[in-house]
Design a protein around this motif. Structure first.
Motif, short mmCIF file in Angstrom:
data_model
loop_
_atom_site.label_atom_id
_atom_site.label_comp_id
_atom_site.label_asym_id
_atom_site.label_seq_id
_atom_site.Cartn_x
_atom_site.Cartn_y
_atom_site.Cartn_z
N ILE A 155 0.82 -1.22 0.00
CA ILE A 155 0.00 0.00 0.00
C ILE A 155 0.85 1.26 0.00
CG2 ILE A 155 -1.98 -1.10 1.09
CD1 ILE A 155 -1.11 0.25 3.73
N ARG A 163 -5.89 2.08 -0.69
CA ARG A 163 -5.43 1.29 0.46
C ARG A 163 -6.56 0.43 1.02
NH1 ARG A 163 -2.49 6.15 3.70
NH2 ARG A 163 -1.00 6.65 2.07
N THR A 184 5.39 -2.97 5.84
CA THR A 184 4.82 -1.63 5.68
C THR A 184 5.42 -0.69 6.71
OG1 THR A 184 2.76 -0.37 5.51
CG2 THR A 184 2.87 -2.02 7.25
N ASP A 189 -2.83 2.53 8.98
CA ASP A 189 -3.79 2.12 7.95
C ASP A 189 -4.04 0.62 7.93
OD1 ASP A 189 -4.16 4.73 6.78
OD2 ASP A 189 -2.13 4.55 6.00
#
Length: 233
Positions: A155, A163, A184, A189
């Motif tokens: 993402i 996302r 990530t 998120d």
């Protein structure tokens, strides 16, 4: 617990620099695991070693008990941080390429994912937005019948709407007897989908725990813990 991945005392050096230093971990089946760290912490190096794209300086890695190498490549589906597609392709060409290359590619699943992702086989890869391109890459990787899926920043650099679509696709099309290892730095998120998290800092593993245990023991979100651990990076 079925052991999908075993990493034993793995070190990777580039000249005198340690990209990884004595990393050991095990992952069981049926997990979505976050591999978290700041830029340069060693996340991508570890993923490439597991995927068999690089060799450790020392230590051992196995997938379902198979040492990483030619024999393990059919067990691992890797989404790197660069596209798996060529600019001349249409979306349908990308699926055909993946099907020709990997005998375990499930075209039916891929087409279902395309529909979910709002992609058409006639779409040209060259005109896809960053978010749409990431959706296509994810479709190509998750449509293989692998045991371990490795996703490097899936993402990164996409807008919040993309996302959300990507995270929803992970939950929708994830095979429950397999494991996803996902790197990530956008923890806020994505932490909602993690079963476990691994923190790597300066090439060393500093934390590996189930998410619920961490929240109960520390009383903090994964993002709050991440900010603490990497505050000086």
């Amino acid at each position: 617990m079925d052991r999908i991945l075993q990493v034993e005392n793995v070190t990777k050096k580039y000249g005198s620099k340690h990209a990884l230093n004595g990393v050991s971990l095990e992952l069981g089946a049926g997990k979505i695991v976050g591999l978290l760290g700041s830029n340069g912490s060693g996340k991508t190096t570890l993923m490439k070693l597991i995927a068999g794209l690089a060799q450790p300086t020392s230590g051992k890695i196995s997938v379902l008990g198979v040492p990483v190498g030619e024999a393990s490549k059919s067990l691992v589906s890797f989404m790197p941080d660069c596209p798996l597609t060529e600019s001349w392709m249409k979306v349908g060409d990308a699926l055909k390429f993946q099907q020709d290359f990997y005998p375990d590619f499930d075209l039916g699943k891929a087409k279902n994912m395309l529909e979910f992702m709002k992609l058409r086989e006639s779409d040209k890869v060259s005109i896809l937005s960053k978010g749409m391109s990431e959706r296509l890459q994810l479709t190509m990787v998750l449509s293989r019948r692998a045991s371990l899926y490795i996703l490097d920043e899936p993402i990164g650099g996409v807008d919040p709407v993309a996302r959300t679509k990507i995270l929803n696709a992970l939950m929708e099309f994830y095979e429950e007897d397999s494991t996803i290892l996902l790197s990530t730095h956008l923890v806020t998120d994505i932490e909602r989908i993690f079963d476990e998290v691994i923190f790597i800092k300066e090439g060393e593993l500093v934390l590996h725990s189930e998410v619920e245990d961490l929240r109960l023991q520390r009383g903090k979100s994964i993002d709050e813990l991440f900010r603490e651990v990497y505050a000086e990076c």
